[in-house]
Design an enzyme around this catalytic site. Structure first.
Site, short mmCIF file in Angstrom:
data_model
loop_
_atom_site.label_atom_id
_atom_site.label_comp_id
_atom_site.label_asym_id
_atom_site.label_seq_id
_atom_site.Cartn_x
_atom_site.Cartn_y
_atom_site.Cartn_z
N ARG A 1 50.02 48.37 56.53
CA ARG A 1 48.90 47.62 55.93
C ARG A 1 48.92 47.89 54.44
O ARG A 1 49.51 48.87 53.97
CB ARG A 1 47.57 48.04 56.54
CG ARG A 1 47.26 49.50 56.34
CD ARG A 1 45.99 49.90 57.07
NE ARG A 1 45.82 51.34 57.03
CZ ARG A 1 45.01 52.02 57.81
NH1 ARG A 1 44.29 51.40 58.71
NH2 ARG A 1 44.89 53.32 57.71
N LYS B 1 45.77 44.98 62.02
CA LYS B 1 46.82 45.74 62.70
C LYS B 1 47.64 44.82 63.59
O LYS B 1 48.88 44.84 63.56
CB LYS B 1 46.18 46.86 63.53
CG LYS B 1 47.20 47.73 64.21
CD LYS B 1 46.56 48.91 64.91
CE LYS B 1 46.18 49.98 63.91
NZ LYS B 1 45.24 50.95 64.40
N MET C 1 36.62 52.77 63.95
CA MET C 1 36.45 52.30 65.33
C MET C 1 37.34 53.11 66.26
O MET C 1 38.05 54.00 65.84
CB MET C 1 36.77 50.81 65.39
CG MET C 1 35.70 49.98 64.71
SD MET C 1 36.05 48.25 64.83
CE MET C 1 37.51 48.10 63.87
N CYS D 1 24.10 37.02 24.83
CA CYS D 1 24.09 38.40 24.35
C CYS D 1 23.10 39.26 25.12
O CYS D 1 22.90 40.42 24.79
CB CYS D 1 23.81 38.45 22.85
SG CYS D 1 22.19 37.83 22.42
N HIS E 1 41.62 62.00 56.15
CA HIS E 1 40.52 61.03 56.18
C HIS E 1 39.70 61.08 54.89
O HIS E 1 39.41 60.06 54.27
CB HIS E 1 39.64 61.33 57.40
CG HIS E 1 38.42 60.48 57.48
ND1 HIS E 1 37.21 60.88 56.98
CD2 HIS E 1 38.25 59.22 57.93
CE1 HIS E 1 36.34 59.91 57.17
NE2 HIS E 1 36.94 58.90 57.74
N GLY F 1 39.76 54.46 60.66
CA GLY F 1 39.10 55.49 61.47
C GLY F 1 37.68 55.17 61.89
O GLY F 1 37.01 56.02 62.48
N ARG G 1 44.26 50.18 70.74
CA ARG G 1 43.89 50.44 69.35
C ARG G 1 43.01 49.33 68.79
O ARG G 1 43.29 48.16 69.00
CB ARG G 1 45.13 50.53 68.46
CG ARG G 1 46.04 51.68 68.79
CD ARG G 1 47.41 51.50 68.18
NE ARG G 1 48.28 52.60 68.54
CZ ARG G 1 48.44 53.69 67.81
NH1 ARG G 1 47.86 53.80 66.64
NH2 ARG G 1 49.22 54.66 68.22
N TYR H 1 31.81 32.16 24.40
CA TYR H 1 32.07 33.59 24.55
C TYR H 1 30.93 34.26 25.29
O TYR H 1 29.85 33.67 25.46
CB TYR H 1 32.25 34.26 23.17
CG TYR H 1 30.98 34.29 22.37
CD1 TYR H 1 30.08 35.35 22.48
CD2 TYR H 1 30.64 33.24 21.51
CE1 TYR H 1 28.89 35.36 21.78
CE2 TYR H 1 29.44 33.24 20.81
CZ TYR H 1 28.57 34.31 20.95
OH TYR H 1 27.39 34.32 20.28
N SER I 1 22.74 31.53 20.94
CA SER I 1 23.14 32.70 21.72
C SER I 1 22.02 32.95 22.73
O SER I 1 20.85 33.10 22.35
CB SER I 1 23.32 33.91 20.80
OG SER I 1 23.60 35.03 21.59
C1 PEP Z 1 17.68 39.22 24.95
O1 PEP Z 1 16.50 38.95 25.00
O2 PEP Z 1 18.48 38.91 25.85
C2 PEP Z 1 18.22 39.95 23.81
C3 PEP Z 1 19.52 40.16 23.69
O3 PEP Z 1 17.34 40.45 22.95
P1 PEP Z 1 16.58 41.85 23.13
O4 PEP Z 1 17.14 42.48 24.37
O5 PEP Z 1 16.86 42.61 21.90
O6 PEP Z 1 15.19 41.40 23.27
#
Ligand code: PEP
Ligand code: MG
Length: 934
Positions: free
Chosen positions: A360, A47, A127, A883, A483, A125, A116, A903, A815
């Site tokens: 603000r 403020k 404080m 994954c 509020h 609101g 204030r 990814y 993965s």
């Molecule tokens: C994992 O272990 O991260 C995986 C993706 O396999 P699951 O969850 O199927 O064991």
């Protein structure tokens, strides 16, 4: 204005020691001391820095000054103002007096001020704020002489005594409200406007008695004492319960402290050429570029903010005060341009003159946040990068949250369960049991795990803990800037306010519309999107992303950012663009959803899920129980066409994007009937003397017993199962390649990637992979067709990560199965940990976060980094993804960006969040080298 001399006086005082006080036009000095604007905000609060910044920009701001957060923090430590602070404040007050042309405590021409609060991050609101400081018995008389408006002056005085009592000395509102209600009743008045000057004067005398009775001394007549009390009360309110609760919920640090702003009072209650209001420069609910505000003529600020009196929409001001309206519109436009964001402003008009009291960046819903960010970028006020950075993963998450099913809602209206309609203050669907106060709502939610809706006539800052705990909020009073509405929007809680048909009976704990009464604990459905409220539960559906065009635009910008070449610096072969987002999907319908949510690959198809389908499970069981390889092959031949169809559908849905199919992973007993249940059936049959089918059941029971393992998750599963019983995966690989070949013949592009789970040593791959590759080659020969494919593995066992250089000799991709990798690295079984000790570990600070939700960078994350670095030493082009559940968690996604993943793969529903998180990581680490350290 003759300010030069006075300014130097204020500054000279401060030269004796630290500067604790800054006049609104001393913003340069604040910048010099603090450094960045961010630090000025830290020093003067949101403020204070806003008022200073507005003053600099030539916006009409009432004169005043700010006492810094540093002073607050010193006060919190010692319980006293730091040396020099008060004299600096008094010097600044002198300057303020000159600028306002009035004198503090002077009955002839009195200056009144407000005191204030204002922390670095807005805590609306939460404080204290005290208005009308500087009034005493003498000043009141003087002001009456000056204004010739005794009603107005007595009203101010009673407000000051009341606020002092409740805010500075923490008295209950009740101690003042009760005598006031009694007084009004004795006169037969319904509304405050019926009170005359004499009435307010009488009430001042009553309020003084109330004050003395509860506080123990007279209401202070020394105006400087008033200011000192008020300043201390604002400092202390930093540690008040509601401020602390709010900081917990918003992760604002306890160390920041609040500044105190002493501002010349301007009066919106000087008659019908005066007024006060609040406004948002764009709609905080939808983001629409349209001023949304409310004001009240002849009123003071708290009347609007509290949402107690029903205010007029800002458009009406155009007719009532065209000049002030135009000036207001011009100023707010300027402010939006200056701050490059939706502004939430407070203003007062005193006898036709407009004053801006605050600006603000406005709190807003996720929907509004996205629209405003996209629009501001299109208006070239901010860049696309800024727009992407302004949206949080939580914003995206809430936009994909459930809404009420439209047909169910229509039916509910027909069935007569419609209860009431109010203002749609914060969108989303909430279904829960109602409670009429914040403490009960919180208790029922936390202790009894109920879904709750908090119902109140209106909310106050003390109610925030109940609101945060609830699924939704319903009030019978107040408007879109009340509020309840502001807080609900900030926390993404569905909220309907001002449903005035509802009569709430707090004593009886029930609410009524007509002859329908809903009692505490009953279920209702609150639709914050339409403002409708229903009795009972209405089913919800997931919203479609396709219809959310602004979000789609923003996510497209996010993708473009993540796709920038060379956004990561890395050795040859490593990815130099940001992360792609793939999805975990087992069925074509999941794959289609994943693509519509923006996934550009399937990172994990868990093939075993397909074995559980009712028509397949008996074949699977027959296959498992077969005594000979021939019998097993016969069962598998029956499964083959099913699997081929599954994969065909996936390839078709992904149309040329990579599809990673994981070969069977779980232990086989998971496909068999439950051992205990079967035993019970056998015993019952024996007891009843039933023989039909008994022997088969007994044999089955024996077989299942024979498959028993003491720790199946670490037993015969994954690649170990494939080596013991290769026929299953051989069938799966044949199905994958036959489907891929068929698709190719149908001109559908395919990129199959076969993933071997749970590898611990490269020798396992050496054993199984060549057999599978031979099948792949054979199918392509048979079908006379060629396409690209890969064989790779999951990294789920620490040993695989540590020996990644060897594993990558065979695996063409990795993965990270971080679910298993986290279990095995910590040695925690996920289910047992979450049930038994994870919460205690987090409470005790042994674990900062649940490692199954947010990747443990120091342990599991290090193993990943090691695996990538070593794996790419063997195979520079090694494709790497994740994954496990962590693939959809923004913090974990950032780590994947830093260590060089290609990814992340997550549930289709989290794909949009992951796309945003990938862009955030790319921007945060733009141009930085991928971390390769071990
Ligand atoms: C994992 O272990 O991260 C995986 C993706 O396999 P699951 O969850 O199927 O064991
Ligand atoms: Mg796993």
């Amino acid at each position: 204005m003759a300010t030069k001399k006075m300014k130097s006086k204020a500054t000279k005082k401060s030269a004796k020691g630290k500067k604790w006080v800054y006049l609104f036009d001393e913003v340069k000095a604040a910048e010099k001391y603090a450094g960045s604007w961010e630090d000025v905000r830290g020093l003067l609060g949101g403020k204070g820095s806003g008022l200073a910044d507005m003053t600099r920009a030539g916006v009409p701001v009432p004169p005043g000054f700010t006492i810094t957060t540093e002073a607050c923090n010193s006060f919190r430590k010692t319980g006293d103002f730091p040396p020099g602070m008060w004299s600096q404040a008094l010097a600044a007050l002198k300057v303020t007096e000159k600028r306002a042309g009035k004198k503090f405590g002077d009955p002839k021409n009195p200056l009144l001020v407000s005191c204030r609060s204002g922390a670095k991050f807005s805590m609306p609101g939460m404080m204290n704020t005290i208005l009308n400081i500087g009034l005493n018995d003498e000043v009141v008389e003087g002001m009456i002489n000056m204004t010739k408006n005794p009603r107005f002056v007595w009203d101010l005085y009673r407000r000051l005594i009341e606020m002092f009592g409740t805010t500075v000395f923490n008295l209950d509102d009740e101690v003042f409200e009760h005598p006031m209600a009694e007084y009004k009743a004795s006169k037969g008045y319904k509304v405050d406007t019926e009170m005359t000057a004499e009435d307010w004067q009488a009430l001042v005398s009553t309020f003084k008695d109330v004050f003395k009775k509860h506080v123990g001394f007279d209401f202070p007549q020394d105006v400087y004492k008033q200011l000192e009390f008020a300043t201390k009360a604002v400092f202390e309110s930093w540690n008040g319960k509601r401020a602390v609760d709010y900081r917990r919920a918003t992760a604002i640090s306890d160390d920041l402290g609040t500044a105190v702003n002493i501002v010349t009072m301007v009066f919106g209650n000087m008659g019908f050429d005066s007024g006060t209001g609040v406004a948002f420069t764009r709609d905080p609910s939808t983001g629409e570029k349209k001023m949304l505000g409310e004001y009240l003529l002849n009123a003071q600020g708290e009347d609007v903010v509290a949402g107690i009196r029903n205010a007029d929409p800002i458009e009406n001001l155009q007719q009532q005060m065209p000049r002030a309206y135009k000036q207001f519109m011009d100023i707010t436009k300027k402010l939006e341009k200056h701050y490059k964001d939706l502004q939430d402003v407070e203003f007062t008009i005193e006898r036709g003159k407009l004053w801006m009291l605050q600006t603000r960046n406005g709190k807003r819903t996720a929907k509004s946040a996205v629209k405003v960010a996209v629009d501001l970028a299109k208006e070239k006020l901010i860049t696309k990068e800024d727009a992407v950075l302004r949206i949080t993963p939580e914003n995206v998450d809430s936009l994909l949250h459930p809404q009420f099913d439209e047909t169910a809602m229509k039916n509910a209206e027909k069935d007569g369960t419609f209860f009431a309609k109010g203002v749609n203050a914060s969108p989303g669907a909430a279904v829960g049991q109602i409670y009429f106060d914040a403490d009960t709502t919180e208790k029922k939610t936390k202790e009894e795990k109920q879904d709750t809706i908090m119902v109140r006539p209106f909310t106050k800052p003390d109610d925030v803990h109940g609101m945060i705990a609830s699924q939704g909020v319903l009030t019978s009073e107040g408007g879109a800037t009340s509020h309840a509405a502001v807080v609900a929007r900030q926390f993404g809680i569905p909220c309907v306010v001002g449903a005035s048909a509802i009569k709430i009976d707090l004593e009886e704990r029930q609410m009524t519309v007509g002859d329908v009464t809903v009692k505490e604990g009953d279920w209702i459905s609150v639709d914050g999107t339409t403002g409708k409220v229903f009795v009972g539960k209405i089913p919800t559906t997931s919203p479609s992303l396709e219809e959310q065009t602004d979000l789609l635009t923003l996510l497209q910008w996010a993708d473009d950012i993540a796709a920038r070449k060379d956004i990561r610096k890395a050795p040859k072969g490593w990815p130099t663009r940001g992360l792609q987002v793939w999805a975990n999907a087992d069925y074509p319908k999941d794959a289609r959803r994943a693509r519509s949510y923006g996934a550009v690959g399937i990172g994990l198809c868990r093939t075993e899920h397909m074995f559980f389908e009712p028509e397949r499970l008996p074949i699977v069981q027959r296959m498992i129980l077969s005594d000979t390889s021939a019998e097993r092959t016969a069962a598998l031949n029956e499964l083959l066409p099913h699997q081929r169809k599954d994969f065909d559908g996936l390839f078709e849905a992904m149309d040329g994007y990579p599809v990673i199919i994981r070969l069977i992973d779980p232990p086989l007993h998971e496909f068999m009937p439950d051992e205990e249940k079967l035993l019970e059936e056998v015993i019952t049959m024996r007891v009843k003397g039933e023989t039909d089918g008994l022997m088969e059941k007994e044999d089955l029971l024996n077989d299942i017993k024979g498959m028993h393992e003491s720790n199946p998750m670490m037993g015969l599963r994954g690649v170990r199962l494939s080596i013991s019983m290769p026929e299953i995966v051989e069938m799966q690989v044949r199905a994958i390649f036959e489907a891929a070949a068929d698709c190719t013949l149908r001109k559908i592009k395919v990129k199959p990637e076969v993933m071997i789970p749970l590898t611990g040593t490269v020798k396992e791959l050496e054993w199984i992979q060549p057999r599978l590759e031979r099948i792949a080659a054979a199918v392509m020969d048979e079908k006379k067709i060629k396409f690209d494919y890969k064989f790779g593995t999951m990294i789920e066992i620490p040993r695989a990560a540590v020996t990644a250089a060897e594993v990558a000799q065979r695996a063409e991709f990795f993965s990270f199965g971080t679910n298993d990798l986290t279990q095995m690295t910590y040695g925690y079984s996920r289910d047992d940990a979450e049930r038994n000790f994870l919460i205690t570990y987090q409470e005790q600070g042994i674990l900062e976060k649940n490692p199954f939700q947010t990747l443990d960078r120091g342990g599991v994350g290090k193993l990943m980094q090691w695996a990538i670095t070593d794996g790419r030493k063997t195979r520079p082009s090694l494709e790497v993804g994740i994954c496990g559940e962590h693939g959809g968690d923004p913090d974990s996604i950032e780590w994947c960006h830093m260590i060089g993943n290609n990814y992340v793969s997550c549930s289709p529903f989290r794909v949009p969040i992951a796309r945003l998180a990938a862009a955030h990581s790319a921007l945060k680490y733009a141009g930085k080298a991928i971390a390769e350290d071990k």
